[in-house]
Design a protein around this motif. Structure first.
Motif, PDB file in Angstrom:
ATOM      1  N   ILE A 194      -0.841   3.153 -17.942  1.00  0.00           N
ATOM      2  CA  ILE A 194       0.614   3.104 -17.945  1.00  0.00           C
ATOM      3  C   ILE A 194       0.956   1.975 -16.996  1.00  0.00           C
ATOM      4  N   ALA A 195       1.683   0.972 -17.457  1.00  0.00           N
ATOM      5  CA  ALA A 195       1.902  -0.216 -16.649  1.00  0.00           C
ATOM      6  C   ALA A 195       3.305  -0.739 -16.886  1.00  0.00           C
ATOM      7  N   LEU A 196       3.792  -1.431 -15.886  1.00  0.00           N
ATOM      8  CA  LEU A 196       5.069  -2.119 -16.004  1.00  0.00           C
ATOM      9  C   LEU A 196       4.844  -3.578 -15.612  1.00  0.00           C
ATOM     10  N   PRO A 197       5.098  -4.508 -16.545  1.00  0.00           N
ATOM     11  CA  PRO A 197       5.957  -4.370 -17.726  1.00  0.00           C
ATOM     12  C   PRO A 197       5.219  -4.082 -19.037  1.00  0.00           C
ATOM     13  N   ASP A 237       0.833  -1.207   0.000  1.00  0.00           N
ATOM     14  CA  ASP A 237       0.000   0.000   0.000  1.00  0.00           C
ATOM     15  C   ASP A 237       0.865   1.254   0.000  1.00  0.00           C
ATOM     16  N   GLN A 238       2.005   1.225   0.716  1.00  0.00           N
ATOM     17  CA  GLN A 238       2.912   2.377   0.701  1.00  0.00           C
ATOM     18  C   GLN A 238       3.479   2.598  -0.700  1.00  0.00           C
ATOM     19  N   ILE A 239       3.734   1.489  -1.405  1.00  0.00           N
ATOM     20  CA  ILE A 239       4.202   1.614  -2.798  1.00  0.00           C
ATOM     21  C   ILE A 239       3.120   2.284  -3.642  1.00  0.00           C
ATOM     22  N   ALA A 240       1.846   1.858  -3.437  1.00  0.00           N
ATOM     23  CA  ALA A 240       0.748   2.469  -4.185  1.00  0.00           C
ATOM     24  C   ALA A 240       0.617   3.949  -3.854  1.00  0.00           C
ATOM     25  N   ASN A 294      -0.226  -5.602  -8.440  1.00  0.00           N
ATOM     26  CA  ASN A 294      -0.411  -7.046  -8.524  1.00  0.00           C
ATOM     27  C   ASN A 294       0.667  -7.748  -7.700  1.00  0.00           C
ATOM     28  N   LEU A 295       0.252  -8.596  -6.766  1.00  0.00           N
ATOM     29  CA  LEU A 295       1.158  -9.206  -5.799  1.00  0.00           C
ATOM     30  C   LEU A 295       1.475 -10.651  -6.177  1.00  0.00           C
ATOM     31  N   LYS A 296       2.637 -11.097  -5.760  1.00  0.00           N
ATOM     32  CA  LYS A 296       3.038 -12.491  -5.957  1.00  0.00           C
ATOM     33  C   LYS A 296       2.452 -13.297  -4.803  1.00  0.00           C
ATOM     34  N   ASP A 297       1.324 -13.961  -5.064  1.00  0.00           N
ATOM     35  CA  ASP A 297       0.613 -14.592  -3.960  1.00  0.00           C
ATOM     36  C   ASP A 297       1.403 -15.732  -3.328  1.00  0.00           C
ATOM     37  N   SER A 328      10.607  -4.425  -3.910  1.00  0.00           N
ATOM     38  CA  SER A 328       9.703  -5.275  -3.122  1.00  0.00           C
ATOM     39  C   SER A 328       9.700  -6.679  -3.707  1.00  0.00           C
ATOM     40  N   LYS A 329       9.796  -7.659  -2.833  1.00  0.00           N
ATOM     41  CA  LYS A 329       9.765  -9.046  -3.302  1.00  0.00           C
ATOM     42  C   LYS A 329       8.340  -9.562  -3.492  1.00  0.00           C
ATOM     43  N   TYR A 330       7.340  -8.749  -3.087  1.00  0.00           N
ATOM     44  CA  TYR A 330       5.951  -9.200  -3.199  1.00  0.00           C
ATOM     45  C   TYR A 330       5.239  -8.633  -4.425  1.00  0.00           C
ATOM     46  N   VAL A 331       5.759  -7.572  -5.039  1.00  0.00           N
ATOM     47  CA  VAL A 331       5.059  -6.894  -6.134  1.00  0.00           C
ATOM     48  C   VAL A 331       5.472  -7.510  -7.457  1.00  0.00           C
ATOM     49  N   LYS A 332       4.482  -7.956  -8.232  1.00  0.00           N
ATOM     50  CA  LYS A 332       4.724  -8.547  -9.544  1.00  0.00           C
ATOM     51  C   LYS A 332       4.703  -7.477 -10.638  1.00  0.00           C
ATOM     52  N   SER A 333       3.685  -6.604 -10.601  1.00  0.00           N
ATOM     53  CA  SER A 333       3.540  -5.553 -11.605  1.00  0.00           C
ATOM     54  C   SER A 333       2.660  -4.457 -11.044  1.00  0.00           C
ATOM     55  N   ILE A 334       2.711  -3.282 -11.687  1.00  0.00           N
ATOM     56  CA  ILE A 334       1.925  -2.119 -11.250  1.00  0.00           C
ATOM     57  C   ILE A 334       1.254  -1.517 -12.478  1.00  0.00           C
ATOM     58  N   TYR A 335      -0.084  -1.264 -12.384  1.00  0.00           N
ATOM     59  CA  TYR A 335      -0.839  -0.593 -13.432  1.00  0.00           C
ATOM     60  C   TYR A 335      -1.343   0.740 -12.886  1.00  0.00           C
TER      61      TYR A 335
END
Length: 759
Positions: free
Chosen positions: A132-135, A74-77, A199-202, A115-122
């Motif tokens: 705008i999204a990565l990747p 959430d802090q990343i968001a 999006n998190l790496k569950d 972060s080891k838990y974050v897969k991607s961010i939109y």
């Protein structure tokens, strides 16, 4: 069958030996049973506590780790939401600026890598449906973005800033299957502009949930969201969904419970995360731990059952020996042919006494059923289910056989202010209170009248009265009855009384007379006894005003005029009072008035729901008060709506001026933008803003020109064009009129002042 069982028990319990054996047997059985159950549940409780505590601690540790990971995500968001490049992405007209997109890529890449838990961010722009999204990169439309089905989550936020959901990821979106995604609002200047999806790496997020192997116990841990959807589960034992559902439904307030499912003993623990609202659940099979306790319990239970069986055998033996004479007596009584012997006379008297007792009981039941049948007869006549004179006479002779030919009178009791009364009490209490009213009236009248009460539903109870002596006055007793009801039950009733009828086939007419008399409560008030013969001569010369008066009331409400609205209501009530209208017609008209008021709603409020009180149990003053309480807020609402519309119109004109300040616009263009006439727009603007449209536009232009003169080096001719003037001289004249100085002098004077302040 039941009667035989009762007699058998009665005869057995009369024997002292049987009573003693039965008491000892049951006592021993209960003691052994109590010992077995106490030992079992004590050992079970101890084992569960020993097992539940580490389960609870492990769930707490796992939940804390996952909550910390969610907070980190959430802090990343939040970092993404407050970034200046995100602001440019969502607000600039040119969205795909190379520099801005590059910086956003760098930002998202850095945050994902940290972060080891974050897969991607939109990042999703709601207004332009772009990403705008990565990747994945930049996409100008959600139709071109592979993973865009989640954008409907915008309607689920409500007052929340974040949502966490499990969703399906389509192929081609960097993976497929399910993802845990954290969604966060992007709010700019109070407006919901976009959504950040992290999006998190569950597998990494929930890695700590895997339970260690301990004591070879079969167990399962899983996480469910606020909608009872399983987000993640790990198990070394196969639990089906039904077992999970029963385990959740059996949870206690402390978050733990044990259930039996498919002959398996399950221990359930649950914790709820204060961060995500997720439920962390642990289920452990405890059959092996409880096996020895169950064996001890079952052994002791068998001993108690054996003791109970031994007592039963003893009682059976005593019963067989003691009741041989009774069985012989039954044989003699069944074969009785009218001759009796002196030796058996006493036994026959006992049996005859039982028969007489049964007969008395049946007679009492018949008497009670007759009372209910007579009440139903009155109800059937009232509702029209029984209309034939022959049927009425036949049932009257059957249910009212003890009544004489003395005239009968119908009184209908009605609870005053019934709607308010019914809201005060539950359904059960209302039935009891109406029953109490009928009992009070019956107690007062029974010494001098025959009486039958019947519930006519809602507020009404009918009383059929037949005095023992013809010509008896009933009004005094009815007045006393309603005074007692008011004193004991704390609410009032009114009574309508019919004329006396000698023909029982005219009971329907008597009921209608009582109801008609009762309607005059509208004028006479509450707690009254109203006789039909006192109001039957009532005549009306003029009809009620209808459409014109209602239209006048409607117009006053829609005009937002509270005083005129109240005066219109008062006019209606005054006319009804002065003309002494028929109560039924007056109530119908007042009900129509209430419906008309209910239909008056501002257009912005959409479809309305009709909710209004029945007026047939109210006094006319209470009806006026009720109408006033509905009219006042409606008129106030319309007045506020009228006032707010003018202000909104002015704000739309001002917004148009500001957006087209550099164009040579005038009043025609401004008025055309809001779609009303020039005269009305000028009137509304002057009334709300205290200034003409032209002067207000000129003031905006001069303030913008003063800002440009101070902050830029543009020539005066260029600034004139930028604030909507095609000729420099016209601009200079207008500027001098509003600032009492020319543009050049203003620039020179303001810069000197700024320099002096800096020094």
């Amino acid at each position: 069958m039941i009667q035989s069982l009762k007699k058998w028990l009665k005869y057995n319990l009369a024997n002292t030996q049987i009573r003693l054996i039965l008491i000892l047997t049951v006592s021993v059985f209960l003691i052994i049973l109590a010992v077995s159950l106490t030992s079992y549940y004590t050992s079970k409780s101890v084992l569960q506590e020993e097992l539940s505590e580490p389960q609870h601690q492990m769930l707490q540790l796992n939940m804390n780790v996952i909550d910390d990971s969610i907070k980190e995500s959430d802090q990343i968001a939040i970092k993404v939401a407050v970034n200046g490049n995100i602001y440019k992405f969502l607000t600039n007209e040119v969205q795909n600026s190379y520099a801005n997109i590059s910086e956003l890529y760098q930002l998202l890449s850095t945050l994902i890598g940290s972060s080891k838990y974050v897969k991607s961010i939109y990042v999703y722009d709601i207004a332009r449906s772009s990403f705008i999204a990565l990747p994945q990169g930049y996409s100008s439309s959600k139709l071109m973005f592979v993973d865009s089905e989640w954008v409907s989550v915008a309607g689920e936020f409500g007052d929340k800033m974040t949502l966490i959901k499990k969703r399906q990821v389509p192929e081609g979106a960097g993976g497929k299957g399910s993802d845990i995604t954290l969604f966060r609002k992007i709010v700019i200047q109070g407006e919901f502009k976009g959504i950040i999806a992290v999006n998190l790496k569950d597998e990494d997020l929930f890695a700590k949930l895997n339970p260690p192997v301990m004591n070879n116990l079969n167990r399962m841990r899983y996480i469910i969201d606020e909608h009872d959807e399983v987000l993640y589960s790990v198990s070394n034992y196969a639990f089906d969904q039904e077992g999970i559902r029963q385990a959740l439904s059996a949870l206690k307030e402390d978050g733990s419970s044990d259930i039996t499912y498919q002959n398996r003993e399950l221990l359930v623990n649950q914790l709820k995360s204060p961060v995500t609202g997720w439920k962390y659940v642990s289920i452990v099979v405890q059959d092996s731990l409880l096996a020895k306790s169950k064996k001890v319990r079952n052994t002791v239970l068998l001993v108690s059952i054996a003791a109970l069986g031994l007592g039963g055998v003893t009682i059976f033996y005593i019963n067989a020996a003691a009741f041989r004479p009774v069985r012989r007596l039954r044989q003699l009584f069944s074969a009785y042919d009218g001759k009796s012997s002196s030796s058996e006379r006493i036994d026959l008297e006992k049996l005859a006494g039982e028969l007489l007792s049964n007969h008395a009981h049946l007679a009492q039941l018949v008497q009670e059923s007759m009372s209910e049948a007579s009440s139903k007869l009155l109800h059937d006549i009232y509702t029209g289910n029984l209309t034939g004179k022959r049927d009425i006479k036949e049932k009257w002779s059957r249910y009212f056989g003890k009544w004489t030919m003395t005239p009968v009178t119908v009184a209908i009791l009605s609870i005053d202010r019934y709607e308010a009364w019914s809201q005060t009490f539950s359904d059960g209490d209302r039935s009891l209170l109406k029953f109490a009213v009928a009992n009070i009236v019956a107690e007062l009248f029974e010494p001098q009248c025959r009486i039958v009460c019947a519930d006519f539903g809602k507020d009404k109870t009918a009383i059929l009265l037949q005095p023992h002596v013809a010509g008896s006055q009933l009004k005094g007793k009815l007045v006393e009855a309603i005074e007692v009801v008011s004193r004991l039950l704390k609410f009032s009733v009114s009574v309508g009384v019919s004329t006396a009828q000698t023909d029982i086939t005219r009971l329907k007419q008597a009921m209608l007379e009582a109801e008609n008399a009762l309607t005059y409560r509208l004028y006479q008030g509450y707690g009254q006894v109203i006789l039909f013969h006192e109001v039957s001569g009532h005549e009306v010369t003029e009809s009620l005003p209808m459409e014109s008066v209602l239209n006048e009331l409607t117009h006053a409400i829609e005009a937002g005029d509270e005083i005129a609205s109240l005066e219109a209501v008062d006019l209606i009530i005054t006319h009804i009072r002065s003309q002494y209208e028929y109560p039924s017609a007056a109530i119908s008209f007042l009900q129509a008035t209430a419906e008309r008021i209910a239909q008056v709603r501002p257009a912005e409020e959409g479809v309305f729901e009709q909710m209004y009180e029945r007026f047939d149990t109210l006094h006319i003053q209470d009806i006026q008060n009720e109408l006033n309480t509905r009219v006042i807020p409606l008129a106030q609402r319309f007045r506020r709506l009228i006032e707010s519309k003018d202000f909104i119109v002015c704000q739309r004109m001002i917004d148009y001026m500001k957006q087209h300040l550099s164009e040579p616009i005038g009043i025609p263009e401004i008025v055309e933008s809001i779609g009303i006439s020039s005269s009305l727009a000028s009137q509304v603007f002057k009334q709300e803003m205290g200034e003409t449209i032209y002067n207000y536009l000129t003031q905006l232009r001069m303030e913008r020109a003063a800002e440009l003169l101070l902050k830029t080096e543009w020539r005066i001719s260029e600034i004139a064009v930028m604030v909507g003037y095609q000729h420099e001289n016209s601009f200079i004249r207008s500027f001098r009129k509003f600032k009492d100085i020319t543009p050049g002098k203003y620039r020179e004077m303001m810069r000197i002042r700024m320099d002096s302040l800096l020094e």
